[in-house]
Design an enzyme around this catalytic site. Structure first.
Site, mmCIF file in Angstrom:
data_model
loop_
_atom_site.group_PDB
_atom_site.id
_atom_site.type_symbol
_atom_site.label_atom_id
_atom_site.label_comp_id
_atom_site.label_asym_id
_atom_site.label_seq_id
_atom_site.Cartn_x
_atom_site.Cartn_y
_atom_site.Cartn_z
ATOM 1 N N ARG A 163 -22.870 17.291 51.638
ATOM 2 C CA ARG A 163 -21.959 18.444 51.452
ATOM 3 C C ARG A 163 -20.629 17.978 50.864
ATOM 4 N NH1 ARG A 163 -19.600 20.642 55.716
ATOM 5 N NH2 ARG A 163 -21.435 20.339 57.014
ATOM 6 N N TYR B 60 -14.264 39.374 35.707
ATOM 7 C CA TYR B 60 -15.692 39.507 36.035
ATOM 8 C C TYR B 60 -15.824 40.299 37.352
ATOM 9 C CZ TYR B 60 -20.085 38.017 38.117
ATOM 10 O OH TYR B 60 -21.283 37.992 38.758
ATOM 11 N N ASP C 144 -10.706 30.523 34.373
ATOM 12 C CA ASP C 144 -12.170 30.615 34.290
ATOM 13 C C ASP C 144 -12.556 30.467 32.811
ATOM 14 O OD1 ASP C 144 -14.814 31.468 34.017
ATOM 15 O OD2 ASP C 144 -14.663 32.918 35.649
ATOM 16 N N LYS D 241 -24.166 29.492 33.315
ATOM 17 C CA LYS D 241 -24.191 30.048 31.964
ATOM 18 C C LYS D 241 -24.374 28.930 30.927
ATOM 19 C CE LYS D 241 -23.276 34.061 33.939
ATOM 20 N NZ LYS D 241 -22.940 33.760 35.308
HETATM 21 N N1 PLP Z 1 -17.090 33.900 36.010
HETATM 22 C C1 PLP Z 1 -17.601 34.590 34.977
HETATM 23 C C2 PLP Z 1 -16.761 34.813 33.769
HETATM 24 C C3 PLP Z 1 -18.899 35.098 35.047
HETATM 25 O O1 PLP Z 1 -19.397 35.782 34.015
HETATM 26 C C4 PLP Z 1 -19.659 34.877 36.238
HETATM 27 C C5 PLP Z 1 -21.028 35.406 36.366
HETATM 28 O O2 PLP Z 1 -21.480 36.200 35.576
HETATM 29 C C6 PLP Z 1 -19.081 34.162 37.284
HETATM 30 C C7 PLP Z 1 -17.801 33.678 37.132
HETATM 31 C C8 PLP Z 1 -19.834 33.923 38.560
HETATM 32 O O3 PLP Z 1 -20.785 32.918 38.367
HETATM 33 P P1 PLP Z 1 -22.139 32.786 39.223
HETATM 34 O O4 PLP Z 1 -22.996 33.950 38.858
HETATM 35 O O5 PLP Z 1 -22.682 31.464 38.774
HETATM 36 O O6 PLP Z 1 -21.755 32.803 40.657
#
Ligand code: PLP
Length: 396
Positions: A59, A112, A184, A209
């Site tokens: 962990r 998001y 992000d 992604k």
């Molecule tokens: N940040 C963005 C811009 C996203 O598009 C997403 C998911 O679509 C996330 C964070 C969250 O990622 P996860 O689905 O891997 O938890």
């Protein structure tokens, strides 16, 4: 041995692993052990205290995740990184580490959907103020910082409406006021833009992604300074979220990274061609893609990034009913949330990824009910365009 000044693609393939060491395997082994033997009781104590290097429990770290962390840190231009079980795991781990009740977090108007939900249903309920401002103009940040403002959070290109933030501009204001920035960078990846080199303190990704790129796992990463990442690892990940990436998935992300630059070049080129095609189509009212001259983010993106990535948003002339019909008519492009995969994917944010906003919140935060999000994949461009053409036919 790779050269000291090795370029991005070389580091994405080689950084941190010596194929001549150990078994001599070309690819690294997958370390599945959950716990690690301690050479002596005293050394065990020192490892726990952080006074001596060495693994203790997965962990906190494991050789497979550690290799991925070193490689991602190198690609982001960061001192260190910690990987997590998902992108949301990364976002929650860094923010639970940095924020305390009474603090304020400033963020852009658009986020998001699950990040928005975490801020509004999570952080706010634990006594943390979250305020949305228009971060497209860094001067707005300057005007909005209060004594309890601790940090700023934004997406380099906002999901789903493609708002562009001037990363260096916002980070410069934040730094002058002694507040941290968490960025992000999921939509762009370090191949296209590196926020830390532009002054950001932390970068987060949904590695689900583009970084992994094949739609077969969930993963996240936080990159930053050695000291900052150590805090995120030992508080955010170890104690608060427990959001750990498995060694198997770490191995798959390492595999995806090897082709990241090739994939991103193709995503960029195809998305640019699709965006120009859509912008000329009579059934399409508006295309949101900052690679298009005339897009509000064009100038900033030309300055700060190597390309605009593979995601496009669009609105149809006949609004939401036409948008839903368009989704149902697509044949090659797959109706699915997520983005950054080899397959082209399409979804309707108002009823899918951004249904975490109330209709009033969506209106307030610039997410129209007719908006469609398209993640342009790696198929032949002609085939993608032909599918869009047949799906749009008669919708104008
Ligand atoms: N940040 C963005 C811009 C996203 O598009 C997403 C998911 O679509 C996330 C964070 C969250 O990622 P996860 O689905 O891997 O938890």
């Amino acid at each position: 041995m790779i050269p000291r000044n090795a370029g991005f693609a070389t580091r994405a393939i080689h950084h941190g692993y010596d194929p001549y060491a150990g078994s001599g395997g070309l690819t690294p082994p997958i370390h599945v052990s959950s716990t690690y033997s301690l050479p002596s009781a005293a050394e065990g104590g020192r490892r726990f205290a952080g006074d001596e290097p060495g693994f203790v429990y997965s962990r906190i770290g494991n050789p497979s995740t550690a290799l991925l962390e070193a490689r991602l840190a190198s690609l982001e231009g960061a001192e260190a990184a910690v990987v997590t079980g998902s992108g949301m795991g990364a976002i929650c781990s860094v923010l639970w580490t940095l924020l305390r009740p009474g603090d304020e977090l400033l963020t852009d108007e658009t986020l998001y959907g699950c990040t928005f939900a975490y801020f509004h249903h999570g952080l706010r309920e634990f006594g943390i103020e979250v305020r949305h401002i228009d971060l497209r103009d860094p001067a707005n940040l300057e005007a909005n910082i209060r004594p309890n403002t601790r940090g700023v959070y934004f997406e380099t290109i906002a999901n789903p409406n493609m708002r562009v933030i001037d990363v260096a501009g916002v980070c410069d204001v934040a730094r002058r006021h002694g507040i941290w920035t968490v960025v992000d960078n999921t939509y762009l990846t370090p191949y296209l833009l590196r926020p830390i080199e532009l002054g950001a303190d932390y970068v987060v990704h949904s590695a689900t992604k583009y970084l992994s790129g094949h739609g077969d796992l969930l993963a996240g990463v936080v990159a930053g300074t050695q000291e900052g990442i150590s805090r995120v690892r030992l508080q955010g990940v170890k104690d608060f979220t427990g959001s750990v990436l498995s060694a198997y998935d770490a191995h798959q992300v390492l595999r995806g990274l090897k082709t990241l630059s090739l994939r991103m070049d193709r995503h960029n080129a195809s998305a640019m061609a699709v965006a120009s095609y859509l912008s000329r189509h009579p059934a399409v009212a508006r295309v949101f893609y900052p690679g298009l001259p005339g897009d509000p983010g064009f100038e900033v993106m030309s300055r700060q990034a190597r390309g605009c990535g593979g995601v496009i948003a669009l609105e149809l002339v006949r609004g939401q009913p036409a948008a839903l019909e368009f989704l149902d008519r697509l044949a090659l492009v797959i109706r699915a949330v997520s983005l950054g995969d080899c397959e082209s994917l399409v979804q309707h944010p108002a009823t899918m990824t951004h249904s975490t906003y109330t209709p009033e919140e969506r209106a307030q935060h610039g997410i129209s009910d007719g908006l469609v999000r398209l993640s342009v994949g790696l198929e032949e461009l002609e085939d993608i365009l032909a599918d869009l053409e047949q799906a749009l036919c008669g919708l104008g």
